[in-house]
Design a protein around this motif. Structure first.
Motif, PDB file in Angstrom:
ATOM      1  N   GLU A  18      -5.790   0.725   5.086  1.00 36.51           N
ATOM      2  CA  GLU A  18      -4.716   0.588   4.106  1.00 36.51           C
ATOM      3  C   GLU A  18      -3.550  -0.285   4.545  1.00 36.51           C
ATOM      4  O   GLU A  18      -2.705  -0.640   3.715  1.00 36.51           O
ATOM      5  CB  GLU A  18      -4.165   1.986   3.725  1.00 36.51           C
ATOM      6  N   TRP A  19      -3.449  -0.605   5.833  1.00 32.86           N
ATOM      7  CA  TRP A  19      -2.277  -1.337   6.315  1.00 32.86           C
ATOM      8  C   TRP A  19      -2.030  -2.606   5.509  1.00 32.86           C
ATOM      9  O   TRP A  19      -0.925  -2.848   5.018  1.00 32.86           O
ATOM     10  CB  TRP A  19      -2.417  -1.672   7.800  1.00 32.86           C
ATOM     11  N   GLY A  20      -3.045  -3.430   5.381  1.00 32.57           N
ATOM     12  CA  GLY A  20      -2.873  -4.698   4.681  1.00 32.57           C
ATOM     13  C   GLY A  20      -2.420  -4.513   3.251  1.00 32.57           C
ATOM     14  O   GLY A  20      -1.567  -5.256   2.750  1.00 32.57           O
ATOM     15  N   GLN A  21      -2.979  -3.514   2.566  1.00 31.19           N
ATOM     16  CA  GLN A  21      -2.601  -3.273   1.167  1.00 31.19           C
ATOM     17  C   GLN A  21      -1.153  -2.793   1.065  1.00 31.19           C
ATOM     18  O   GLN A  21      -0.403  -3.230   0.183  1.00 31.19           O
ATOM     19  CB  GLN A  21      -3.537  -2.237   0.549  1.00 31.19           C
ATOM     20  N   VAL A  22      -0.749  -1.889   1.966  1.00 35.03           N
ATOM     21  CA  VAL A  22       0.627  -1.372   1.925  1.00 35.03           C
ATOM     22  C   VAL A  22       1.622  -2.505   2.176  1.00 35.03           C
ATOM     23  O   VAL A  22       2.603  -2.672   1.434  1.00 35.03           O
ATOM     24  CB  VAL A  22       0.809  -0.241   2.966  1.00 35.03           C
ATOM     25  N   VAL A  23       1.375  -3.300   3.219  1.00 36.99           N
ATOM     26  CA  VAL A  23       2.287  -4.399   3.539  1.00 36.99           C
ATOM     27  C   VAL A  23       2.314  -5.415   2.402  1.00 36.99           C
ATOM     28  O   VAL A  23       3.379  -5.906   2.007  1.00 36.99           O
ATOM     29  CB  VAL A  23       1.879  -5.070   4.868  1.00 36.99           C
ATOM     30  N   ALA A  24       1.142  -5.751   1.870  1.00 40.27           N
ATOM     31  CA  ALA A  24       1.080  -6.731   0.784  1.00 40.27           C
ATOM     32  C   ALA A  24       1.854  -6.258  -0.439  1.00 40.27           C
ATOM     33  O   ALA A  24       2.579  -7.039  -1.071  1.00 40.27           O
ATOM     34  CB  ALA A  24      -0.380  -6.991   0.412  1.00 40.27           C
ATOM     35  N   THR A  25       1.718  -4.982  -0.776  1.00 41.09           N
ATOM     36  CA  THR A  25       2.441  -4.438  -1.932  1.00 41.09           C
ATOM     37  C   THR A  25       3.945  -4.508  -1.714  1.00 41.09           C
ATOM     38  O   THR A  25       4.711  -4.873  -2.617  1.00 41.09           O
ATOM     39  CB  THR A  25       2.005  -2.982  -2.192  1.00 41.09           C
ATOM     40  N   LEU A 110      -1.543 -12.091  -0.316  1.00 38.43           N
ATOM     41  CA  LEU A 110      -1.135 -12.128   1.092  1.00 38.43           C
ATOM     42  C   LEU A 110      -2.068 -13.012   1.904  1.00 38.43           C
ATOM     43  O   LEU A 110      -1.620 -13.790   2.767  1.00 38.43           O
ATOM     44  CB  LEU A 110      -1.113 -10.701   1.658  1.00 38.43           C
ATOM     45  N   ILE A 111      -3.369 -12.939   1.657  1.00 37.37           N
ATOM     46  CA  ILE A 111      -4.331 -13.768   2.384  1.00 37.37           C
ATOM     47  C   ILE A 111      -4.013 -15.245   2.189  1.00 37.37           C
ATOM     48  O   ILE A 111      -3.953 -16.024   3.148  1.00 37.37           O
ATOM     49  CB  ILE A 111      -5.770 -13.465   1.917  1.00 37.37           C
ATOM     50  N   LEU A 132      -2.265  -8.596   7.789  1.00 36.99           N
ATOM     51  CA  LEU A 132      -3.421  -8.064   7.070  1.00 36.99           C
ATOM     52  C   LEU A 132      -4.212  -7.062   7.889  1.00 36.99           C
ATOM     53  O   LEU A 132      -4.700  -6.068   7.355  1.00 36.99           O
ATOM     54  CB  LEU A 132      -4.339  -9.214   6.641  1.00 36.99           C
ATOM     55  N   ALA A 133      -4.360  -7.328   9.197  1.00 39.55           N
ATOM     56  CA  ALA A 133      -5.153  -6.429  10.028  1.00 39.55           C
ATOM     57  C   ALA A 133      -4.300  -5.380  10.735  1.00 39.55           C
ATOM     58  O   ALA A 133      -4.835  -4.380  11.208  1.00 39.55           O
ATOM     59  CB  ALA A 133      -5.934  -7.235  11.069  1.00 39.55           C
ATOM     60  N   GLY A 134      -2.991  -5.618  10.830  1.00 45.18           N
ATOM     61  CA  GLY A 134      -2.120  -4.635  11.457  1.00 45.18           C
ATOM     62  C   GLY A 134      -2.150  -4.643  12.964  1.00 45.18           C
ATOM     63  O   GLY A 134      -1.690  -3.693  13.605  1.00 45.18           O
ATOM     64  N   LEU A 135      -2.700  -5.710  13.584  1.00 46.03           N
ATOM     65  CA  LEU A 135      -2.681  -5.784  15.039  1.00 46.03           C
ATOM     66  C   LEU A 135      -1.249  -6.010  15.514  1.00 46.03           C
ATOM     67  O   LEU A 135      -0.475  -6.718  14.880  1.00 46.03           O
ATOM     68  CB  LEU A 135      -3.575  -6.930  15.543  1.00 46.03           C
ATOM     69  N   SER A 136      -0.916  -5.408  16.626  1.00 47.09           N
ATOM     70  CA  SER A 136       0.414  -5.606  17.192  1.00 47.09           C
ATOM     71  C   SER A 136       0.508  -6.997  17.800  1.00 47.09           C
ATOM     72  O   SER A 136      -0.508  -7.650  18.081  1.00 47.09           O
ATOM     73  CB  SER A 136       0.700  -4.553  18.263  1.00 47.09           C
ATOM     74  N   THR A 137       1.740  -7.434  18.017  1.00 45.38           N
ATOM     75  CA  THR A 137       1.944  -8.730  18.660  1.00 45.38           C
ATOM     76  C   THR A 137       1.278  -8.763  20.028  1.00 45.38           C
ATOM     77  O   THR A 137       0.662  -9.761  20.415  1.00 45.38           O
ATOM     78  CB  THR A 137       3.446  -9.025  18.793  1.00 45.38           C
TER      79      THR A 137
END
Length: 409
Positions: A18-25, A110-111, A132-137
């Motif tokens: 869900e990370w990508g969807q939450v951030v995109a919204t 977002l993509i 989109l993937a939620g990987l940390s820096t």
């Protein structure tokens, strides 16, 4: 009340899905990338404290999106500029509220924004993995063998570029879609290849995360754009390559396709890859990723190296050279021609490439030429070509493989 392990698993699953969807919204709602990421993080932190008490919600994504949105509203209310923005957003939503079935998936916007051509290519890759993937820096930096501060600066510059250049947060119009989709697919394939090329023990685990994320993001893109065949072709290509991962090295030495243990290939992934390729080809709009997947399928479905359909592979490389001309494609075609029509025919094509200078410094040109010279019995020339390839090889596993071939002469 749920147990702590169950909750941790539920939150981890929700983060992945869900990370990508939450951030995109949230980006679509606020237009602020940093605020969106911060509030998404707050929502997942809230889940860790709320879900043990109230239970995992039936729709975790909806719960997380609502929580993150409320956090964003609270943050915006704290300053005058944010309050004015909230009033504008409220008026816009009242005036332009779309029907539920007309709301596009925000991840698609977002993509295309992350992969906008105005951004430098490395920034597109980093931004895609972060948002989109939620990987940390830190995770992205480790995966790309880059210092964390440098990766952080890359992400900051990318977000600033989006803001200052006014890059639109949208799916491109129809006339720009083919070009922009190609840019998106290039980012996803580079992410996959960065992970797939990890053959050295030191960086293997972190970089292999990239292949899983690339496949997952490509699956998302396929679901969001079901009418487009090239994302489906790319997914098939990734699956067919991933099926061979376990056999690519042996004690830190690269194992070429010819000598890989086919009994260890993942047959479930191969079956899915072939079926996925069939879905793409059924749309009757061939493209470079579909052709590459067809080549990979020829290798994956052959019972052994001797039964590989080299004439078909040579024909597919000719088609790939027509769709996406490249000296690397020409080099691969030369190998297929050598296997299909005889070593002298392939070696002549490789020598033409070498004379052109287009692949100067490319270790696989020298490695390919060395292998064909070895097969032709021209040992002294093969030894010199292997020595050139060893000096240019980018990884220890490849250097060890080429050095062994050189010793074998």
């Amino acid at each position: 009340m749920s147990g702590p392990d169950h909750i941790r698993t539920a939150v981890a699953d929700a983060y992945r899905d869900e990370w990508g969807q939450v951030v995109a919204t949230l980006i679509g709602f606020t237009g602020d990338w940093d605020l969106a990421e911060d509030c998404a993080q707050d929502a997942f932190a809230a889940a860790m404290t709320t879900w043990p008490r109230d239970g995992v919600p039936h729709r975790p994504g909806a719960w997380l999106t609502t929580t993150a949105r409320n956090r964003a509203i609270d943050r915006l209310r704290r300053d005058a500029a944010g309050a004015a923005k909230l009033r504008t957003l409220a008026l816009t939503e009242e005036r332009d509220e779309p029907a539920v079935d007309e709301i596009p998936d925000e991840r698609l916007r977002l993509i295309f924004t992350c992969c906008h051509p105005a951004l430098p290519f490395p920034a597109r890759v980093a931004l895609t993995l972060r948002t989109l993937a939620g990987l940390s820096t830190a995770e992205i930096a480790r995966a790309f063998l880059t210092a964390e501060p440098a990766m952080a600066k890359r992400l900051v510059r990318a977000k600033r570029k989006i803001r200052e250049a006014g890059i639109p947060y949208r799916v491109p119009p129809a006339e720009l879609l083919p070009q922009r989709l190609a840019a998106v697919l290039a980012v996803l394939y580079l992410i996959f290849n960065e992970g797939y090329s990890a053959v050295d023990e030191g960086d293997d685990r972190d970089r292999r995360t990239l292949t899983a994320e690339a496949i997952r993001l490509t699956r998302v893109l396929v679901r969001l754009m079901p009418q487009e065949p090239e994302p489906v072709g790319l997914l098939a290509l990734m699956l067919l390559h991933e099926a061979r991962r376990a056999t690519r090295t042996d004690d830190g030495v690269l194992v070429t396709l010819e000598f890989q243990d086919r009994s260890r290939w993942d047959r479930a992934l191969i079956s899915e890859g072939v079926a996925t390729l069939d879905q793409a080809l059924a749309k009757q709009r061939p493209g470079p990723y579909q052709v590459q997947a067809a080549i990979a399928a020829c290798h994956a479905t052959a019972a052994d190296a001797a039964s590989t359909d080299w004439p078909q592979i040579a024909a597919l490389y000719s088609e790939l050279a027509r769709l996406a001309p490249s000296p690397v494609v020409d080099l691969n075609r030369a190998v297929a021609v050598a296997m299909a029509d005889g070593i002298p025919a392939g070696l002549a094509l490789v020598d033409e490439l070498a004379a052109s200078g287009l692949l100067d410094g490319y270790h696989l040109l020298h490695a390919t030429r060395a292998d064909l010279l070895r097969r032709a019995g021209r040992t002294a020339e093969a030894r010199a070509a292997y020595e050139d390839s060893v000096g240019l090889a980018p990884s220890d596993a490849e250097r060890r493989y080429l050095a062994e071939r050189l010793r074998g002469l």
